[in-house]
Structures are given as structure tokens and as C-alpha cells.
Design an enzyme around this catalytic site. Structure first.
Site, short mmCIF file in Angstrom:
data_model
loop_
_atom_site.label_atom_id
_atom_site.label_comp_id
_atom_site.label_asym_id
_atom_site.label_seq_id
_atom_site.Cartn_x
_atom_site.Cartn_y
_atom_site.Cartn_z
N LYS A 84 0.85 -1.48 -0.12
CA LYS A 84 0.24 -0.29 -0.27
C LYS A 84 0.79 1.17 0.35
O LYS A 84 2.07 1.31 0.56
CB LYS A 84 -0.52 0.36 1.54
CG LYS A 84 -1.62 1.14 1.21
CD LYS A 84 -2.70 0.95 2.73
CE LYS A 84 -3.84 1.86 2.30
NZ LYS A 84 -4.77 1.98 3.68
N SER A 159 -9.46 1.62 3.10
CA SER A 159 -8.54 2.73 2.38
C SER A 159 -7.41 1.45 1.37
O SER A 159 -6.91 1.78 0.46
CB SER A 159 -8.10 3.41 2.88
OG SER A 159 -6.66 2.72 3.69
N SER A 183 -9.75 -0.71 6.50
CA SER A 183 -9.63 -0.40 5.72
C SER A 183 -8.53 -1.62 5.23
O SER A 183 -8.43 -1.49 3.86
CB SER A 183 -8.04 0.56 5.92
OG SER A 183 -9.08 1.90 6.09
#
Length: 463
Positions: A84, A159, A183
Site C-alpha cells: 500500500k 482504504s 481499511s
């Protein structure tokens, strides 16, 4: 050549075994992944940056070690991972999902990435995310949305949406994401992969851009519980690989049936009718087949939890961004600018009150685990909505997507308890996850339970 999808699970253990025997080379694996990324990523938006040349060099190094000193191969030898783009890398741009940082290359690399690469994992690239990790749809105004591999017109969730998409589409064998209110688990559920949020503090966040430091977690997205456990062992530097060894034992010798806590009122309040029916059916099958010995209702007040969770996230996120928000607000996309600005309105009294609630809530949950082994519930109240959907209409009225998607995940960030989501079927072709929650610092126990349930699910829950 896809290495890791719901239908084709090679996994970390199988990959290393194939490396050791010479059945696969790291170069072959990385070349296949990069080719697949080149073909699929333009339509999915999973990666923001691909470390092509560095990945090829790393693969060549792994192959050389295997040929010359195979005993030195790490536990993740040749494993192609995505990261990420909230985690710093000194060798690749780290944008935090914000266009202002498009060319930002940090001077250091996040601790968890260093630990993974020490075990010969290969970082393929950095994945798309909701801007500064402050959202759950992954509709990013700077880089475009990450799209769901099961239906590119639908969101991945966020996210860590690009991470989930990369694993679900076979663009990486696993990914590393972050989870402050859901997330990791939300996008894992919506795309049909495993997502694990360890106990708070187990995995270091050094080198990870903070959202709300008292709620932030780092966790893996994978295709199996074993892979999630192994990556956590390495990221947390757990001696003897205690988590993954425990999962392996659970797979070979399943334990006794479980006592499950079920937050019935929370599910009834927020789950869409089709999700509620799916969950009731699943729990019924698990009880009939002896996976669940008995179940007990556990009460959660979703509105109270959301209010205190919201106070903490808003206040802490504003504190992180205050200087830049005040001096250069146009750096931010509209939704993030508004959410960060709302943090100004959280008073010290409200923040302190919410921190006190956080402590008492965690203590309350400890008493639950005196009578249950785990808590079971859907990971999300809905399946993945279409990109651009702002609200979901219930009989009682419309509910904002952002608010809805976190209702089943944010209690476990607030409390710091470990939680994992497993792909557990589909509703009208879209994945839905079963969330399993364990006691504080009971990661080994939780993962054993999850491994047993995982071995049951494919044979009982179909599309």
C-alpha cells in the site's frame, strides 16, 4: 500465469517449495506477474507505481542464492508482494494517495517492508489507496479509483483498495495494507480475499504515514489464513513463527467446535436484507455441521461506538495534517479536506471522553471472551456498490456508503482486538466476507479458529 487468485491458490508456502525444488524460479514468477500487471492494471488501477527493474534484480538475486547457497533462502523466497502506498519506500515514490507527493521518495523504508525483504520477498510496486487512507471507497481524485476485479464498475472498498485488487486479480501473491477503521478487512471482503488486522501494537507502524495513531494497524491481504499468519510472524518479528505454525497445526488437526458470540442487534440494524439472510444461513449450516457448538448474543451499540471512533479519528487525523491543511488546503481532494477540517471541531473534552470510552469498551470486551471463543459477523453490511454510489437505500431511508461500510469493522479498531475476514460466498455474484474477532493479544487463538473455519467454508458455501 496467475499466481494467486481465489481459484488458483499457490500461496507463500507452495511458492517457496517450488523455488527450493527448482520447479519455479523467482525470475519466472516475477516476469509473469509483471506481464500480468501490464495487461490488467490499466483497467483496475491497483498499482500506482511498479518497481519493474528493481523487482527483476531482486528475483535474479534470489535465483542466485538458491543455486549457490539454498540454505540461506528466506521464508518468502521469491514471493511477489504489493505494498500500500502509505508505507515509505526509499527506492520508489510514496504518494500516500495524494498528488502533491507524486514524486516523493522517502529516505527510509518502513520497518515491516525491510523485514519482509530480508526474507527475500520481492516488492512489485505500490498500490492505490483512498487519499491519506481517510476513506473506505478508494475513489481517489488524484489517481482514479481502484476497481473491483469481480466487477470493474464496483468499488474495491478502502482504504487499502489497490492492495485488495492486486491480490484478487493475481497481480501479487499477497499485499500489505493498513487498517484504522476497517481499511484491510473492508476491501478484502468486497473483493473476495483474506484480510487480517492483528492486535493493536503487534506489528510496528514505523515508516507508515499515520491516520489516527491510536487506532492504526498494519496487516496483510492474502489468499489464505496461513499466508496472513506467516506475513504477520515476519512483520512482527515473532520468534519461531508461532502464528503460522499454529495455523498449520490447526489445519492438520482441527480443534473442538467453537462457542461463538454474535452481535445480533448490530447486524439487524445495519446489514442489508440479503447480507443478513446470508449470514443467518451460514451460521445455521455451521451449527448443524458442528463447527459452532453454541452461540451467545453480544450487545454492541453501533451509534455510540461510531461516535467515539469518529471523534478519535477526526481529532488525531486533524492533528497530523493541521499545518499543511491550514497553509495549503488545495493539496487535498474535496472529501478529505472536508473530513480533516471537521477534526477542528472536536473539543478536548470530547476527545478525552472518547479515549475514556475506548478504555472501558476494551475492558468490557474482555469479559465476553470468558464465555465465547470468538465473535462472528459479516465483515460488511453490503456487497460492493457501484463506483460513485453515495448512499444505500434501506426501508428506513438512505445511509451514506462511507458510514455504512465501517459499522462492522470499526469496533475492533477502537478496542484493538485482532480481527480477520475470510471470503465466505457471494451474493448476486459479488463476494461477501465472514469476520472473526478474537480476544486482545489472542492472535494465535484467533488464527487457529480462522484456519478451521477456512477449511470448512469452501465445502459448504458456494456461489
Amino acid at each position: 500465469m496467475k499466481l494467486s487468485t481465489a481459484d488458483d491458490k499457490l500461496g507463500l508456502l507452495g511458492l517457496r517449495s517450488a523455488m527450493m525444488t527448482g520447479e519455479l524460479s523467482a525470475t519466472t514468477v516475477v516476469d509473469a506477474c509483471l506481464s500480468h500487471i501490464q495487461t490488467e492494471n490499466p483497467g483496475l488501477g491497483a498499482y500506482l507505481h511498479v518497481c519493474e527493474e528493481r523487482a527483476r534484480r531482486a528475483a535474479a538475486t534470489v535465483d542466485a542464492v538458491r543455486q549457490q547457497q539454498p540454505q540461506l533462502l528466506g521464508e518468502l523466497a521469491g514471493a511477489p508482494l504489493s505494498i500500500k502506498d502509505l508505507l515509505d519506500t526509499s527506492y520508489a515514490p510514496t504518494t500516500y494517495g495524494n498528488g502533491h507527493f507524486r514524486n516523493n521518495v522517502p529516505t527510509t523504508t518502513a520497518t515491516v517492508i525491510e523485514r519482509l525483504e530480508r526474507e527475500h520477498a520481492i516488492v512489485l510496486g505500490k498500490t492505490n489507496l483512498h487519499e491519506f487512507a481517510f476513506g473506505v471507497t478508494n475513489e481517489n481524485p488524484h489517481f482514479g479509483p481502484a476497481r473491483n476485479p469481480r466487477d470493474p464498475e464496483r468499488i474495491t472498498g478502502g482504504s487499502s483498495g489497490g492492495s485488495a485488487a492486486s491480490v484478487a486479480a493475481g497481480l501479487a501473491v499477497a499485499s500489505i495494507g493498513t487498517d484504522t477503521g476497517g481499511s484491510v478487512r473492508i476491501p478484502a471482503s468486497l473483493t473476495g480475499v483474506v484480510g487480517y488486522k492483528p492486535s493493536f501494537g503487534l506489528v510496528p507502524t514505523t515508516g507508515v504515514y499515520p491516520l489516527a495513531p491510536s487506532l492504526d494497524h498494519v496487516g496483510p491481504l492474502t489468499t489464505s489464513v496461513f499466508d496472513a499468519a506467516l506475513l504477520t510472524d515476519i512483520m512482527a518479528a515473532i520468534g519461531g513463527h508461532r502464528l503460522s505454525r499454529s495455523v498449520a497445526r490447526a489445519k492438520s488437526a482441527p480443534g473442538s467446535s467453537i462457542r461463538a458470540g454474535i452481535p445480533n442487534s448490530l447486524i439487524q440494524t445495519y446489514a442489508r436484507a440479503d447480507v443478513a439472510l446470508w449470514f443467518i444461513d451460514l451460521i445455521g449450516k455451521m451449527s448443524h455441521d458442528g463447527v459452532i457448538r453454541n452461540s451467545a448474543n453480544v450487545e454492541l451499540d453501533g451509534e455510540v461506538i461510531a461516535r467515539h471512533q469518529g471523534n478519535i479519528i477526526s481529532a488525531e487525523a486533524y492533528a497530523v495534517h493541521a499545518d499543511q491543511l491550514d497553509s495549503n488546503p488545495d493539496v487535498y481532494g474535496k472529501d478529505i479536506r472536508e473530513r480533516l477540517s471537521a477534526g477542528r471541531l472536536i473539543s478536548a473534552k470530547d476527545y478525552i471522553g472518547s479515549k475514556a470510552f475506548q478504555t472501558s469498551f476494551a475492558s468490557q470486551l474482555e469479559t465476553w471472551f470468558e464465555r465465547v471463543d470468538c465473535i462472528l459477523m459479516p465483515t460488511t453490511p453490503i456487497t460492493a456498490p457501484r463506483i460513485g454510489t453515495a448512499e444505500i437505500v434501506f426501508p428506513s431511508g438512505p445511509v451514506p456508503v462511507r458510514q455504512l461500510l465501517t459499522r462492522f469493522t470499526n469496533p475492533w479498531n477502537l478496542s484493538g482486538l485482532p480481527a480477520i475476514t475470510l471470503p465466505a460466498g457471494t451474493i448476486e455474484g459479488m463476494p461477501i466476507g465472514l469476520q472473526i474477532i478474537g480476544p486482545r493479544d489472542g492472535d494465535e487463538h484467533l488464527l487457529r479458529v480462522a484456519a478451521w473455519i477456512e477449511s470448512y467454508l469452501p465445502y459448504r458455501v458456494g456461489d
